[in-house]
Design a protein around this motif. Structure first.
Motif, PDB file in Angstrom:
ATOM      1  N   UNK A 156       0.857  -1.183   0.000  1.00 44.76           N
ATOM      2  CA  UNK A 156       0.000   0.000   0.000  1.00 44.76           C
ATOM      3  C   UNK A 156       0.893   1.232   0.000  1.00 44.76           C
ATOM      4  N   UNK A 157       0.610   2.151  -0.904  1.00 42.47           N
ATOM      5  CA  UNK A 157       1.337   3.415  -0.972  1.00 42.47           C
ATOM      6  C   UNK A 157       0.378   4.564  -0.733  1.00 42.47           C
ATOM      7  N   UNK A 158       0.765   5.469   0.114  1.00 41.92           N
ATOM      8  CA  UNK A 158       0.022   6.708   0.339  1.00 41.92           C
ATOM      9  C   UNK A 158       0.698   7.833  -0.431  1.00 41.92           C
ATOM     10  N   UNK A 159      -0.098   8.710  -1.004  1.00 39.44           N
ATOM     11  CA  UNK A 159       0.456   9.938  -1.571  1.00 39.44           C
ATOM     12  C   UNK A 159       0.285  11.033  -0.536  1.00 39.44           C
ATOM     13  N   UNK A 160       1.369  11.310   0.160  1.00 42.94           N
ATOM     14  CA  UNK A 160       1.352  12.355   1.171  1.00 42.94           C
ATOM     15  C   UNK A 160       1.656  13.701   0.538  1.00 42.94           C
ATOM     16  N   UNK A 161       2.265  14.587   1.294  1.00 39.40           N
ATOM     17  CA  UNK A 161       2.598  15.918   0.777  1.00 39.40           C
ATOM     18  C   UNK A 161       3.533  16.622   1.743  1.00 39.40           C
ATOM     19  N   UNK A 162       4.364  17.506   1.192  1.00 39.52           N
ATOM     20  CA  UNK A 162       5.179  18.346   2.067  1.00 39.52           C
ATOM     21  C   UNK A 162       4.289  19.239   2.922  1.00 39.52           C
ATOM     22  N   UNK A 163       3.042  19.454   2.501  1.00 42.51           N
ATOM     23  CA  UNK A 163       2.099  20.246   3.311  1.00 42.51           C
ATOM     24  C   UNK A 163       1.797  19.569   4.637  1.00 42.51           C
ATOM     25  N   UNK A 213       0.374  10.502   6.989  1.00 41.34           N
ATOM     26  CA  UNK A 213       1.740  10.032   7.233  1.00 41.34           C
ATOM     27  C   UNK A 213       1.778   9.162   8.487  1.00 41.34           C
ATOM     28  N   UNK A 214       1.108   9.616   9.552  1.00 37.67           N
ATOM     29  CA  UNK A 214       1.077   8.853  10.795  1.00 37.67           C
ATOM     30  C   UNK A 214       0.327   7.536  10.618  1.00 37.67           C
ATOM     31  N   UNK A 215      -0.796   7.590   9.916  1.00 36.25           N
ATOM     32  CA  UNK A 215      -1.579   6.378   9.667  1.00 36.25           C
ATOM     33  C   UNK A 215      -0.752   5.323   8.942  1.00 36.25           C
ATOM     34  N   UNK A 216       0.002   5.741   7.933  1.00 33.72           N
ATOM     35  CA  UNK A 216       0.812   4.797   7.160  1.00 33.72           C
ATOM     36  C   UNK A 216       1.875   4.138   8.025  1.00 33.72           C
ATOM     37  N   UNK A 217       2.510   4.910   8.913  1.00 32.08           N
ATOM     38  CA  UNK A 217       3.533   4.333   9.779  1.00 32.08           C
ATOM     39  C   UNK A 217       2.939   3.273  10.705  1.00 32.08           C
ATOM     40  N   UNK A 218       1.732   3.537  11.201  1.00 40.98           N
ATOM     41  CA  UNK A 218       1.091   2.570  12.090  1.00 40.98           C
ATOM     42  C   UNK A 218       0.618   1.346  11.322  1.00 40.98           C
ATOM     43  N   UNK A 219       0.051   1.548  10.144  1.00 45.62           N
ATOM     44  CA  UNK A 219      -0.348   0.417   9.306  1.00 45.62           C
ATOM     45  C   UNK A 219       0.840  -0.491   9.027  1.00 45.62           C
ATOM     46  N   UNK A 220       1.978   0.109   8.752  1.00 48.42           N
ATOM     47  CA  UNK A 220       3.174  -0.669   8.417  1.00 48.42           C
ATOM     48  C   UNK A 220       3.555  -1.609   9.550  1.00 48.42           C
ATOM     49  N   UNK A 221       3.360  -1.164  10.798  1.00 47.17           N
ATOM     50  CA  UNK A 221       3.687  -1.992  11.956  1.00 47.17           C
ATOM     51  C   UNK A 221       2.614  -3.060  12.171  1.00 47.17           C
ATOM     52  N   UNK A 222       1.347  -2.655  12.124  1.00 47.70           N
ATOM     53  CA  UNK A 222       0.259  -3.586  12.423  1.00 47.70           C
ATOM     54  C   UNK A 222       0.104  -4.656  11.341  1.00 47.70           C
ATOM     55  N   UNK A 223       0.368  -4.312  10.093  1.00 53.24           N
ATOM     56  CA  UNK A 223       0.079  -5.229   8.993  1.00 53.24           C
ATOM     57  C   UNK A 223       1.305  -5.967   8.470  1.00 53.24           C
ATOM     58  N   UNK A 224       2.449  -5.729   9.066  1.00 48.74           N
ATOM     59  CA  UNK A 224       3.650  -6.481   8.685  1.00 48.74           C
ATOM     60  C   UNK A 224       3.511  -7.928   9.174  1.00 48.74           C
ATOM     61  N   UNK A 225       4.159  -8.867   8.498  1.00 47.68           N
ATOM     62  CA  UNK A 225       4.996  -8.685   7.304  1.00 47.68           C
ATOM     63  C   UNK A 225       4.245  -8.854   5.993  1.00 47.68           C
ATOM     64  N   UNK A 226       2.949  -9.162   6.064  1.00 54.46           N
ATOM     65  CA  UNK A 226       2.233  -9.480   4.819  1.00 54.46           C
ATOM     66  C   UNK A 226       2.093  -8.267   3.903  1.00 54.46           C
ATOM     67  N   UNK A 227       1.874  -7.098   4.498  1.00 57.34           N
ATOM     68  CA  UNK A 227       1.601  -5.901   3.694  1.00 57.34           C
ATOM     69  C   UNK A 227       2.593  -4.806   4.061  1.00 57.34           C
TER      70      UNK A 227
END
Length: 261
Positions: free
Chosen positions: A134-141, A160-174
């Protein structure tokens, strides 16, 4: 084993124009099957390397419609390898120029819609061989003050924060990562940066000397979704040409006097 490039299925939300279309084109060049979704169809089909992305109309703020989209992808393609949560955007609107409801709509599109899509995609990815990305399109904003687009900046910071948490909760499959573009030369860039003269002036504020092209954001997305990035998750990739020169440097340069010869 992960699906090969030629058999990957990729969904790009907001993939009908601008940065989203650049991302879709980049994945088409890899041979992937690409589905783009948005409320309105593209002015012209999104194509690259002799391939065409499939357009599916979806309002990403409607949970039932999002669930239906991913059920359709699973039924017709059998797998979902990459989801790019790209849909978003905002008009220029100072905080005091609109009520809370209008600002909430911006947050819904830029934060809640990616959350809804990711939750719908996750069950498909976690059960399939090779997992998914899963890729998020964030922004410098989302990393600095965002005058005139405060709700957008707040939503991107949350993304940005949501993606970091998803990465931890959904590893290693996603794997979950975030692209963080700066200013991009899209068909609607003039709405934010002005005419050609304004665009040129804005480009001079970027250390790289120009705005990014949508396909360059696409190239970064393809990398993060590739086997070469297999150990990258919970990361944010800045694609901003060096960012912005600090304002104090411009002021200091303007007031600098050359020493006498």
């Amino acid at each position: 084993m992960p699906a090969g490039k030629e058999s990957r299925t990729v969904v790009v939300t907001g993939g009908t124009r601008g940065v989203g279309a650049g991302i879709a084109r980049a994945f088409l060049r890899t041979g992937a099957r690409v589905v783009v979704c948005a409320r309105r169809p593209p002015d012209r089909p999104v194509t690259a390397a002799g391939r065409t992305a499939r357009y599916v109309p979806v309002d990403l703020r409607e949970q039932a419609a999002v669930s239906e989209l991913f059920a359709r992808v699973a039924e017709e393609y059998g797998r979902l390898d990459v989801l790019v949560n790209n849909a978003g955007g905002t008009p220029f609107r100072p905080l005091g120029a609109a009520d809370a409801d209008r600002h909430a709509r911006v947050i819904a599109l830029n934060l809640l819609a990616p959350l809804t899509a990711s939750l719908a995609a996750y069950p498909l990815m976690r059960e399939q061989p090779g997992g998914g990305c899963i890729l998020m399109t964030g922004s410098v904003s989302g990393t600095r003050p965002s005058p005139g687009t405060a709700a957008y900046g707040a939503a991107k910071a949350g993304l940005h924060s949501l993606a970091r948490t998803m990465a931890v909760e959904w590893a290693p499959a996603v794997r979950v990562n975030t692209l963080v573009p700066g200013m991009v030369r899209t068909e609607s860039a003039h709405l934010h940066y002005g005419d050609a003269v304004g665009l040129t002036a804005v480009a001079r504020t970027v250390p790289a000397g120009r705005l990014a092209e949508p396909d360059e954001i696409g190239a970064a997305a393809v990398f993060l979704a590739s086997a070469d990035a297999a150990h990258i998750t919970g990361a944010e990739l800045l694609v901003h040409g060096g960012g912005e020169r600090p304002a104090y440097l411009a002021a200091a340069t303007a007031n600098h006097e050359e020493p006498p010869a």
